[in-house]
Design an enzyme around this catalytic site. Structure first.
Site, PDB file in Angstrom:
ATOM      1  N   SER A  56       0.834  -1.200   0.000  1.00  0.00           N
ATOM      2  CA  SER A  56       0.000   0.000   0.000  1.00  0.00           C
ATOM      3  C   SER A  56       0.873   1.255   0.000  1.00  0.00           C
ATOM      4  O   SER A  56       1.582   1.508  -0.968  1.00  0.00           O
ATOM      5  CB  SER A  56      -0.968  -0.029   1.182  1.00  0.00           C
ATOM      6  N   LYS A 109     -22.089  17.234   9.101  1.00  0.00           N
ATOM      7  CA  LYS A 109     -20.940  17.727   9.862  1.00  0.00           C
ATOM      8  C   LYS A 109     -20.325  16.634  10.732  1.00  0.00           C
ATOM      9  O   LYS A 109     -19.100  16.574  10.887  1.00  0.00           O
ATOM     10  CB  LYS A 109     -21.373  18.912  10.735  1.00  0.00           C
TER      11      LYS A 109
END
Length: 330
Positions: A133, A185
């Site tokens: 990765s 949010k």
């Protein structure tokens, strides 16, 4: 007195004196300048070995008696020092990492690419046990990638880690209320279930970051569509499988990486192989990974004796270029 008792005594003394001597320093630390040490060779031209070991992060590592600089800061410091030495003609990235947060991996890739552009120095990535990765993402900056026969690499993809504690909270009767200015949010909050809309938004971000990774692979590696499709599954591969797909250029060992660096840079066989450290090691060689950050392996610390947990970025919420089974690599 045994060696262990001596270490414990030094640690206790440091703790007792910490309050009255804030500048007390038992071990080398980040305030000491990096020094160059030769691992082999005696020529004028040099190959610098830069270890990239453990989780890729730009956050400092907090230890019991010290704070170690994060990998991004450390590697960039090495590149800056190398840039001041005209005799550095090649760099070997000695990679042993499962990756880390997407931004840290991208910054490190960017810094290495910028260093190459400014200096025209050749870079070789030598993959050790693990270069998955983000570890592979950083390796894409190299002009040549070598994997060991037993290297685990690939995992070209993104993972979003989101702790969820709603089940535990329900069991103990605890609730958390969040007051926001927008419905998204507190998206990803561990204190409530995620909505289908929020899941779609997060997945779109993951897909975009994953596409960025794949585009870099396509840009740097000459791979056909079938190979790229297999890589896009984000699975890991052993070195020989990675070479078949085109993820790496060569199967070999660290000595082969040194030879390749000499060849790419047009260096003589007696070119020096050097490393930057703050501690000298007798009878040193290219397999010594200690010294990437101060005190790494040079002196056992109280931290290493009592095994205080050191949670890696893999355990924190966020987008990661990370092979999760390898996340405990230090």
């Amino acid at each position: 007195m045994s060696k262990l008792h001596g270490i414990l005594a030094a640690a206790v003394t440091a703790l007792l004196l910490a309050g009255c001597s804030p500048t007390l320093k038992l071990f080398p630390d980040a305030r000491d300048p990096l020094e160059e040490y030769t691992l082999q060779g005696d020529g004028e031209e040099k190959i610098l070995v830069v270890p990239i070991r453990g989780a890729i992060t730009d956050r400092p590592n907090q230890k019991l008696l010290r704070t170690e600089p994060g990998m991004v800061r450390t590697v960039v410091s090495h590149l800056k020092k190398a840039e001041e030495d005209e005799d550095i003609k090649a760099v070997i990235l000695k990679v042993d990492s499962p990756g880390g947060p997407v931004t840290a991996a991208d910054i490190l890739y960017h810094e290495i690419m910028a260093y190459k552009q400014r200096t025209r120095v050749k870079v070789v990535s030598a993959m050790m046990d693990l270069a998955a990765s983000g570890g592979y993402y950083v390796s894409l900056s190299a002009d040549h990638i070598i994997a060991h026969p037993t290297t685990v690499t690939g995992s070209v993809g993104v993972i979003f880690v989101r702790p969820a504690v709603t089940g535990l909270m329900n069991k103990i009767g605890v609730d958390v209320n969040a007051y926001t200015t927008g419905k998204n949010k507190d998206m990803g909050s561990p204190f409530r279930d995620i909505t289908p809309e929020e899941q779609a938004i997060i997945q779109s971000l993951i897909d975009e970051l994953g596409e960025r990774f794949l585009k870099l692979v396509a840009r740097h590696r000459n791979m056909d569509a079938a190979a790229l499709e297999k890589v896009a599954t984000a699975r890991v591969f052993l070195g020989p499988q990675a070479k078949q797909l085109g993820l790496v250029d060569e199967i070999g060992y660290l000595s082969d990486a040194v030879d390749r660096a000499k060849s790419l840079a047009g260096l003589d066989d007696n070119a020096q192989v050097v490393i930057y450290r703050r501690t000298e090691y007798p009878e040193d060689n290219i397999y010594n990974t200690a010294g990437l950050d101060y005190g790494d392996g040079a002196y056992p610390s109280t931290y290493s004796i009592i095994q205080v947990p050191d949670f890696l970025p893999a355990w924190k919420a966020g987008f990661q270029y990370l092979w999760y089974p390898g996340a405990d690599l230090e």
